[in-house]
Design a protein around this motif. Structure first.
Motif, PDB file in Angstrom:
ATOM      1  N   UNK A 312       1.158  -0.472   0.271  1.00 20.84           N
ATOM      2  CA  UNK A 312      -0.065  -0.492  -0.204  1.00 20.84           C
ATOM      3  C   UNK A 312       1.183   1.591  -0.098  1.00 20.84           C
ATOM      4  N   UNK A 313       1.838   1.095   0.990  1.00 13.72           N
ATOM      5  CA  UNK A 313       2.877   2.174   0.374  1.00 13.72           C
ATOM      6  C   UNK A 313       3.035   2.863  -0.806  1.00 13.72           C
ATOM      7  N   UNK A 314       3.309   2.149  -1.747  1.00 18.71           N
ATOM      8  CA  UNK A 314       3.990   2.629  -2.952  1.00 18.71           C
ATOM      9  C   UNK A 314       2.309   3.687  -3.757  1.00 18.71           C
ATOM     10  N   UNK A 315       0.851   2.948  -3.392  1.00 16.14           N
ATOM     11  CA  UNK A 315      -0.307   3.799  -4.157  1.00 16.14           C
ATOM     12  C   UNK A 315      -0.633   5.106  -3.393  1.00 16.14           C
ATOM     13  N   UNK A 316       0.106   4.915  -2.169  1.00 20.09           N
ATOM     14  CA  UNK A 316      -0.539   5.642  -0.851  1.00 20.09           C
ATOM     15  C   UNK A 316       0.151   7.277  -1.508  1.00 20.09           C
ATOM     16  N   UNK A 317       1.802   6.648  -1.992  1.00 17.21           N
ATOM     17  CA  UNK A 317       3.328   8.471  -2.150  1.00 17.21           C
ATOM     18  C   UNK A 317       2.627   8.268  -3.628  1.00 17.21           C
ATOM     19  N   UNK A 318       1.917   7.528  -4.784  1.00 19.39           N
ATOM     20  CA  UNK A 318       1.733   7.921  -5.885  1.00 19.39           C
ATOM     21  C   UNK A 318       1.140   9.379  -5.554  1.00 19.39           C
ATOM     22  N   UNK A 319       0.145   8.584  -4.975  1.00 17.03           N
ATOM     23  CA  UNK A 319      -1.426   9.498  -4.717  1.00 17.03           C
ATOM     24  C   UNK A 319      -1.240  10.958  -3.933  1.00 17.03           C
ATOM     25  N   UNK A 320       0.062  11.109  -3.139  1.00 20.71           N
ATOM     26  CA  UNK A 320       0.685  12.278  -3.223  1.00 20.71           C
ATOM     27  C   UNK A 320       1.285  13.116  -3.941  1.00 20.71           C
ATOM     28  N   UNK A 321       2.122  12.271  -4.974  1.00 20.20           N
ATOM     29  CA  UNK A 321       2.429  12.730  -6.414  1.00 20.20           C
ATOM     30  C   UNK A 321       2.012  13.425  -7.313  1.00 20.20           C
ATOM     31  N   UNK A 322       0.622  12.204  -7.644  1.00 22.34           N
ATOM     32  CA  UNK A 322      -0.505  13.116  -8.101  1.00 22.34           C
ATOM     33  C   UNK A 322      -1.373  14.001  -8.136  1.00 22.34           C
ATOM     34  N   UNK A 323      -1.722  14.410  -6.565  1.00 18.55           N
ATOM     35  CA  UNK A 323      -2.551  15.511  -5.658  1.00 18.55           C
ATOM     36  C   UNK A 323      -1.169  17.132  -6.188  1.00 18.55           C
ATOM     37  N   UNK A 328       1.314  11.756 -13.239  1.00 16.21           N
ATOM     38  CA  UNK A 328       0.024  11.298 -13.737  1.00 16.21           C
ATOM     39  C   UNK A 328      -0.502   9.931 -12.909  1.00 16.21           C
ATOM     40  N   UNK A 329      -1.746   8.725 -12.918  1.00 13.87           N
ATOM     41  CA  UNK A 329      -2.228   7.507 -12.278  1.00 13.87           C
ATOM     42  C   UNK A 329      -0.796   6.784 -13.678  1.00 13.87           C
ATOM     43  N   UNK A 330      -1.053   6.666 -14.764  1.00 18.95           N
ATOM     44  CA  UNK A 330      -0.056   5.908 -15.798  1.00 18.95           C
ATOM     45  C   UNK A 330       1.210   5.985 -14.846  1.00 18.95           C
ATOM     46  N   UNK A 331       1.723   6.138 -13.870  1.00 17.68           N
ATOM     47  CA  UNK A 331       3.245   5.713 -13.358  1.00 17.68           C
ATOM     48  C   UNK A 331       3.272   4.102 -13.088  1.00 17.68           C
ATOM     49  N   UNK A 332       4.536   3.495 -13.791  1.00 24.45           N
ATOM     50  CA  UNK A 332       4.615   2.521 -13.213  1.00 24.45           C
ATOM     51  C   UNK A 332       5.425   1.069 -11.793  1.00 24.45           C
ATOM     52  N   UNK A 333       4.293   1.538 -11.050  1.00 25.66           N
ATOM     53  CA  UNK A 333       4.739   1.175  -9.806  1.00 25.66           C
ATOM     54  C   UNK A 333       5.928   0.016  -9.576  1.00 25.66           C
TER      55      UNK A 333
END
Length: 362
Positions: A312-323, A328-333
């Protein structure tokens, strides 16, 4: 790119004498072998004497780099100098002791950088507010002036993210850069800001002076999960993917040493840790050694015991970066981190892992 949250400490100059070997600016070692075939790896840390970044130097103090067969040359980023992640990306050093979120930022700019070991599940920050501020959560930010390390820094991003989660816009409050250490303390003491987002040992100095108390805990994995919705992986080792692929043995040795260090942290007291660190890290113009130990006891929960990227950590950090518009949400985690080296290191140590690892999608 998102700037690293923490600037180098005001006492960094004191810590680099015998404590660390500075990286030269002539270019990366490329994981070259020294005498006896031992690989040399240069790592620049984003503020090596900060508590959130203590594992890198602790591994050296414990002799773990040598034990696992790698010569690690540590250096620290300086105020106004090249950031650790940028030094890594440009080849000045091989690896960076920096935040995981930079891997997302780099991918958004077309550069392949990956996290090879995760040291913390939280940013290590606290929102420190004056007793008269009336701030108890991010919902209370409205109409307030808030201190961050620098505008555009990670603390700035996290401040905006916390506010957005409570329905506030950036126009609802003000943000100013106050640095870290004594300048951050002064911002609260002089009434320049209602709150400052900062880390240890600055937090301990604020509490000791009575100028600020912790309103929001982003310093422990539990606190970050409560405030942000999940663990928020921060301190890590990141490197260019092409370098990792061509230096897998050197990478594994660095990870082996740091996994052993994380286990050591998990099984020893804050006082034990402080005793192993250089004197200038734990006692300086900001804090006494007793203050440092108290602060580490308070925030030791940020450190992961096994080095695995938490689910869940990478998703949460990505959400921060998108905000904040950095990605963008197209990042390949799946390309921003790997648990492979850490899994192998834990097997080598015969350790049972306790962190639930992130899957390919974060």
């Amino acid at each position: 790119m998102l700037k690293r949250v923490l600037t180098a400490s005001v006492v960094t100059a004191l810590t680099l004498g015998a404590a660390t070997a500075c990286s030269s600016s002539s270019g990366s070692s490329g994981g070259s072998s020294g005498s006896g075939g031992t690989p040399t790896v240069k790592i620049m840390v984003g503020g090596i004497d900060k508590q959130i970044y203590l594992p890198y130097q602790l591994a050296e103090q414990l002799g773990f780099y040598k034990k696992y067969g790698v010569n690690v040359v540590l250096s620290t980023e300086q105020d106004g100098g090249t950031g650790a992640e940028d030094a890594m990306a440009s080849g000045q050093v091989d690896m960076a002791g920096a935040w995981y979120n930079h891997t997302i930022d780099f991918q958004a700019k077309g550069k392949a950088v990956e996290d090879v070991i995760q040291l913390s599940g939280a940013p290590g920050e606290r929102e420190m507010c004056t007793p008269k501020s009336g701030v108890h959560s991010a919902a209370d930010f409205k109409g307030k002036t808030l201190g961050v390390t620098d505008l555009g820094s990670g603390t700035d991003t996290l401040t905006k993210f916390l506010a957005a989660k409570k329905g506030l816009k950036t126009s609802d409050f003000s943000r100013i850069g106050v640095g870290a250490g004594s300048t951050a303390v002064a911002a609260l003491q002089n009434g320049k800001t209602a709150c400052v987002m900062t880390t240890q040992p600055t937090v301990a100095a604020m509490e000791k002076k009575g100028v600020g108390t912790s309103a929001i805990d982003l310093a422990t994995t539990q606190g970050a999960t409560a405030a942000l919705g999940s663990a928020w992986p921060a301190a890590s080792v990141i490197a260019r993917t092409d370098w990792v692929n061509s230096h897998k043995d050197a990478t594994q040795k660095v990870v082996d040493a740091l996994v052993a260090t994380m286990h050591w942290i998990n099984t020893h007291s804050a006082a034990d840790i402080a005793d192993k660190l250089p004197q200038s890290f734990v006692q300086n113009q900001l804090v006494t050694k007793a203050d440092y130990i108290t602060a580490l006891n308070q925030d030791k929960g940020q450190f992961l015991p096994d080095g695995l990227m938490p689910a869940g950590g990478p998703k949460t950090v990505l959400a921060t970066e998108v905000m904040v518009g950095n990605a963008t949400s197209s990042i390949d985690l799946s390309k921003t981190f790997t648990n492979d080296f850490v899994i192998q290191a834990n097997k080598l140590e015969g350790l049972k892992t306790t962190t639930t690892p992130a899957g390919a999608n974060g």
